[in-house]
Design a protein around this motif. Structure first.
Motif, short mmCIF file in Angstrom:
data_model
loop_
_atom_site.label_atom_id
_atom_site.label_comp_id
_atom_site.label_asym_id
_atom_site.label_seq_id
_atom_site.Cartn_x
_atom_site.Cartn_y
_atom_site.Cartn_z
N GLY A 142 0.83 -1.19 0.00
CA GLY A 142 0.00 0.00 0.00
C GLY A 142 0.86 1.24 0.00
N LEU A 143 0.28 2.34 -0.40
CA LEU A 143 1.00 3.62 -0.50
C LEU A 143 2.21 3.48 -1.42
CD1 LEU A 143 0.84 4.73 3.24
CD2 LEU A 143 -0.72 5.35 1.37
N GLY A 144 2.09 2.57 -2.41
CA GLY A 144 3.13 2.40 -3.40
C GLY A 144 4.30 1.54 -2.99
N GLU A 145 4.21 0.87 -1.83
CA GLU A 145 5.34 0.05 -1.40
C GLU A 145 4.89 -1.08 -0.48
OE1 GLU A 145 7.29 2.29 2.34
OE2 GLU A 145 7.31 3.49 0.50
N GLU A 146 5.82 -2.02 -0.26
CA GLU A 146 5.56 -3.13 0.65
C GLU A 146 5.69 -2.65 2.10
OE1 GLU A 146 4.59 -6.30 0.15
OE2 GLU A 146 4.46 -5.95 -2.00
N HIS A 147 4.86 -3.23 2.97
CA HIS A 147 4.90 -2.95 4.41
C HIS A 147 4.92 -4.28 5.16
CE1 HIS A 147 3.84 1.34 3.98
NE2 HIS A 147 3.15 0.91 2.94
N THR A 148 5.54 -4.28 6.32
CA THR A 148 5.56 -5.45 7.18
C THR A 148 4.96 -5.06 8.53
OG1 THR A 148 7.58 -6.23 6.11
CG2 THR A 148 7.03 -7.21 8.23
N HIS A 149 4.05 -5.89 9.04
CA HIS A 149 3.51 -5.65 10.38
C HIS A 149 4.64 -5.70 11.39
CE1 HIS A 149 -0.75 -5.69 9.48
NE2 HIS A 149 -0.61 -6.79 8.77
N LYS A 150 4.46 -5.05 12.53
CA LYS A 150 5.52 -5.07 13.55
C LYS A 150 5.77 -6.47 14.09
CE LYS A 150 2.43 -3.52 17.24
NZ LYS A 150 2.16 -2.44 18.19
N THR A 151 4.78 -7.33 13.95
CA THR A 151 4.93 -8.74 14.31
C THR A 151 3.94 -9.53 13.45
OG1 THR A 151 4.89 -10.33 16.15
CG2 THR A 151 3.20 -8.63 16.18
N PRO A 152 4.25 -10.77 13.10
CA PRO A 152 3.26 -11.57 12.37
C PRO A 152 2.03 -11.82 13.26
CG PRO A 152 5.43 -12.59 12.24
CD PRO A 152 5.52 -11.49 13.26
N TYR A 153 0.87 -11.80 12.67
CA TYR A 153 -0.37 -12.06 13.40
C TYR A 153 -0.95 -13.38 12.92
CZ TYR A 153 0.07 -7.26 14.87
OH TYR A 153 0.55 -6.10 15.41
N ASN A 154 -1.38 -14.19 13.88
CA ASN A 154 -1.91 -15.52 13.57
C ASN A 154 -3.36 -15.63 14.02
OD1 ASN A 154 0.56 -16.77 12.60
ND2 ASN A 154 1.27 -16.55 14.70
N ILE A 155 -4.12 -16.36 13.24
CA ILE A 155 -5.49 -16.71 13.60
C ILE A 155 -5.66 -18.20 13.36
CG2 ILE A 155 -7.95 -16.41 13.12
CD1 ILE A 155 -7.26 -13.61 12.03
N ASP A 156 -5.98 -18.94 14.41
CA ASP A 156 -6.26 -20.36 14.26
C ASP A 156 -7.74 -20.55 13.97
OD1 ASP A 156 -4.07 -22.49 16.13
OD2 ASP A 156 -3.58 -20.63 15.12
N ALA A 157 -8.00 -21.47 13.06
CA ALA A 157 -9.38 -21.81 12.72
C ALA A 157 -9.56 -23.32 12.82
CB ALA A 157 -9.73 -21.34 11.31
N ASP A 158 -10.71 -23.71 13.29
CA ASP A 158 -11.07 -25.12 13.38
C ASP A 158 -12.59 -25.18 13.42
OD1 ASP A 158 -10.84 -27.88 13.59
OD2 ASP A 158 -9.82 -27.87 15.51
N HIS A 159 -13.11 -26.30 13.76
CA HIS A 159 -14.55 -26.48 13.93
C HIS A 159 -14.78 -27.15 15.28
CE1 HIS A 159 -14.38 -25.64 9.66
NE2 HIS A 159 -15.67 -25.37 9.73
N PRO A 160 -15.96 -26.99 15.85
CA PRO A 160 -16.24 -27.59 17.16
C PRO A 160 -16.37 -29.10 17.07
CG PRO A 160 -18.18 -26.45 16.33
CD PRO A 160 -17.08 -26.19 15.35
N GLU A 161 -16.34 -29.71 18.23
CA GLU A 161 -16.42 -31.16 18.31
C GLU A 161 -17.69 -31.72 17.69
OE1 GLU A 161 -15.75 -31.91 22.48
OE2 GLU A 161 -13.59 -31.68 22.27
N CYS A 162 -18.79 -30.95 17.72
CA CYS A 162 -20.04 -31.44 17.13
C CYS A 162 -19.93 -31.57 15.61
CB CYS A 162 -21.22 -30.57 17.53
SG CYS A 162 -21.18 -28.88 16.91
N PHE A 163 -18.84 -31.04 15.01
CA PHE A 163 -18.57 -31.23 13.59
C PHE A 163 -17.41 -32.20 13.38
CE2 PHE A 163 -20.81 -27.16 13.17
CZ PHE A 163 -21.70 -27.49 12.17
N ALA A 164 -17.19 -33.08 14.37
CA ALA A 164 -16.13 -34.09 14.31
C ALA A 164 -14.75 -33.46 14.15
CB ALA A 164 -16.41 -35.10 13.19
N ALA A 165 -14.53 -32.35 14.83
CA ALA A 165 -13.24 -31.67 14.80
C ALA A 165 -12.75 -31.50 16.24
CB ALA A 165 -13.36 -30.32 14.10
N GLU A 166 -11.60 -30.91 16.40
CA GLU A 166 -10.97 -30.79 17.71
C GLU A 166 -11.27 -29.49 18.45
OE1 GLU A 166 -9.27 -33.34 19.14
OE2 GLU A 166 -9.90 -34.47 17.37
N ASP A 167 -11.90 -28.52 17.81
CA ASP A 167 -12.23 -27.23 18.43
C ASP A 167 -10.97 -26.50 18.91
OD1 ASP A 167 -13.95 -25.19 19.11
OD2 ASP A 167 -14.64 -26.10 20.97
#
Length: 188
Positions: free
Chosen positions: A58-83
């Motif tokens: 953006g703004l015509g150049e590459e940017h890096t966050h001050k730290t990598p941000y993570n989001i874990d995704a899964d499904h609940p046990e009622c969908f045969a997953a580990e939640d």
């Protein structure tokens, strides 16, 4: 008769001057307004995955966050997953709530409205018959999404409603959900 008007000021932690300066700068350089946001998602096990956001263009150049941000995704046990994480649909709802809430803070700051507390609650209705391939007539996505705000501020209810309406009008995530764009999926 000398009439003086008192300007309302608020401190909601938003640098409105920088945002207004960015608007002015982007008017002179419209090509810099094009951003590319990125996320990389790696499968971990079962339905569990981890998305990482490290940089963007953006703004015509590459940017890096001050730290990598993570989001874990899964499904609940009622969908045969580990939640082991929120469902992807919950992450979409969280993105909508976060975008609208950030917008409320920005718009309120710009209008001189002091916020004391803001809570957004988001619900989305989804029939899993579509996701599970049980009925081709039922869509895979949300049938309805409801957002409600509890906002404690020094403003009238009419002013708060106007702030929320402006936040909704300017929210990219609201727009993505309400007006889906062109999504292209490739392999390789």
């Amino acid at each position: 008769m000398n009439v003086q008007t008192k300007s309302k000021t608020a401190d909601n932690g938003v640098n409105v001057d920088a945002l207004l300066g960015a608007r002015e700068a982007l008017t002179a350089a419209p090509q810099a307004a094009n951003f590319t946001w990125r996320a990389e998602c790696k499968w971990l096990n079962g339905m569990h995955s981890r998305s990482t956001m490290t940089g963007f263009f953006g703004l015509g150049e590459e940017h890096t966050h001050k730290t990598p941000y993570n989001i874990d995704a899964d499904h609940p046990e009622c969908f045969a997953a580990e939640d082991d994480g929120a469902t992807p649909t919950e992450i979409v709802l969280a993105a909508l709530a976060s975008c609208l809430t950030g917008g409320v803070a920005s718009v309120a700051q710009h209008r001189g409205i002091q916020l004391r507390a803001v809570t957004a609650r988001v619900e989305g209705d989804l029939n899993v018959y579509g996701v599970l391939g049980m009925d081709p007539e039922i869509r895979n996505g949300f049938n309805a999404i409801r957002v409600s705000f509890d906002i404690d501020s020094d403003a009238s209810i009419e002013e708060v409603e106007a702030v929320v309406a402006q936040s909704q009008k300017l929210s990219p995530v609201f727009d993505i959900i309400a007006n889906p764009g062109n999504v292209k999926v490739t392999v390789g």
